[in-house]
Scaffold this motif. Sequence first.
Motif, short mmCIF file in Angstrom:
data_model
loop_
_atom_site.label_atom_id
_atom_site.label_comp_id
_atom_site.label_asym_id
_atom_site.label_seq_id
_atom_site.Cartn_x
_atom_site.Cartn_y
_atom_site.Cartn_z
N SER A 1 -10.39 9.80 -5.46
CA SER A 1 -10.01 8.41 -5.23
C SER A 1 -8.73 8.07 -5.98
N THR B 1 -9.93 6.57 -1.01
CA THR B 1 -10.89 7.60 -1.38
C THR B 1 -10.92 8.66 -0.30
N LYS C 1 -6.95 4.49 -7.35
CA LYS C 1 -7.14 3.06 -7.54
C LYS C 1 -6.22 2.58 -8.66
N HIS D 1 -9.78 -1.22 0.92
CA HIS D 1 -9.83 0.15 0.43
C HIS D 1 -9.95 1.10 1.61
N GLU E 1 -14.16 -3.04 2.34
CA GLU E 1 -13.89 -3.95 1.23
C GLU E 1 -13.90 -3.18 -0.08
N GLY E 2 -13.04 -3.56 -1.00
CA GLY E 2 -13.01 -2.90 -2.29
C GLY E 2 -11.65 -3.01 -2.93
N GLU E 3 -11.53 -2.39 -4.10
CA GLU E 3 -10.26 -2.40 -4.81
C GLU E 3 -9.21 -1.64 -4.01
N GLU F 1 -11.14 4.56 3.21
CA GLU F 1 -12.06 5.69 3.07
C GLU F 1 -11.66 6.77 4.08
#
Length: 365
Positions: free
Chosen positions: A354, A345, A356, A270, A339-341, A272
């Motif tokens: 965001s 964002t 997603k 993901h 880390e993340g979907e 940021e």
Amino acid sequence: MSSDTPSYTYEQAGVSIDAGNALVKAIGPLVKATMRPGADGEIGGFGGFFDPRAAGYKDPLLVAGNDGVGTKLKLAIDTDRHDTVGIDLVAMCVNDLIVQGAEPLFFLDYFATGKLENGVAERVIAGIAEGCKQAGCALIGGETAEMPGMYASGDYDLAGFCVGAVERGEQLTGERVAPGLVLLGLASSGVHSNGFSLVRRLAADKGWKLDRPALFDQDRLLVETLLEPTRIYVKTLLPLVRDGLIDAMAHITGGGLLENIPRVLPTGAHAEVEADGWEQPGLMAFLQAQGNIEPAEMARTFNCGVGMVLAVDPSKAELVRSRLEDAGEQVLAVGRIVEGEKGCTVRGSQGTWSSKSGWEAVHLG
């Protein structure tokens, strides 16, 4: 044939073969000026040849892309400023190739109009040739289509097609992207070539005086700031790509930061983006204020001052920054990969937004 039957000609129907031939002759020197190893710079045949081996490639993968300029053309047509939209056309294609690690090799254009006006066409194609020189690719051919009844008087449209190459195994596909990488941005030169339907709507609704100095830059006319051509990043980025200093890149075009960065992310990564990490350019602040545009709409419509985003190992970030700044780029601190979907964002003083699971922008507070 009966003497009472009128004799029709193609020119009476609105198409001048002589004008087309004159244009080909006039643009010949422009095309030759883009010659590079692998291409001879000649036009007039049924197709253009390119020799990858002569360009220095041993086992190349070919990468192809095509694009247009969009309704930025309408602004150019309405203000009789045709000299730089050709650069935009090339930029939108070649910037899409470099993000995959590919060197643009050759370019073909498509110019369509209702009635061929060689003075206008030559200015447009001169811009295409200039864009090709900036990108280091050869203009090896194209098509000029005169189609009466298809376009309003004075209107034209452009499309571009570019092919590049990268040695097998050296392509950038996103597989090298992982949490922990930092995101660096390269400053845009302006709106580039996306969002102009909104720009033109604002210009009409707000009664902008395009031929007067911009409120945010008194040294330039507003129309000049809007038509500033898309920056071509190829020559500054290619050496770093070949040196293995960049793990992935995203060209910030339609969809803005929110939608383009996820295109180069693998599952589980993901992006940021810290929007307060760089100063909002005056033009972008002007557009947002004039349209009372929500931050999320800005982040998925305009580049917000960032034309290219690079994913880089933190240990190499300062070297990458130094080399790009030495090459004339303005480098911005954009954010990081976590880390993340899969998605992006964007957070800052105006809020957090965001994208997603399909990249639909949602407000997080």
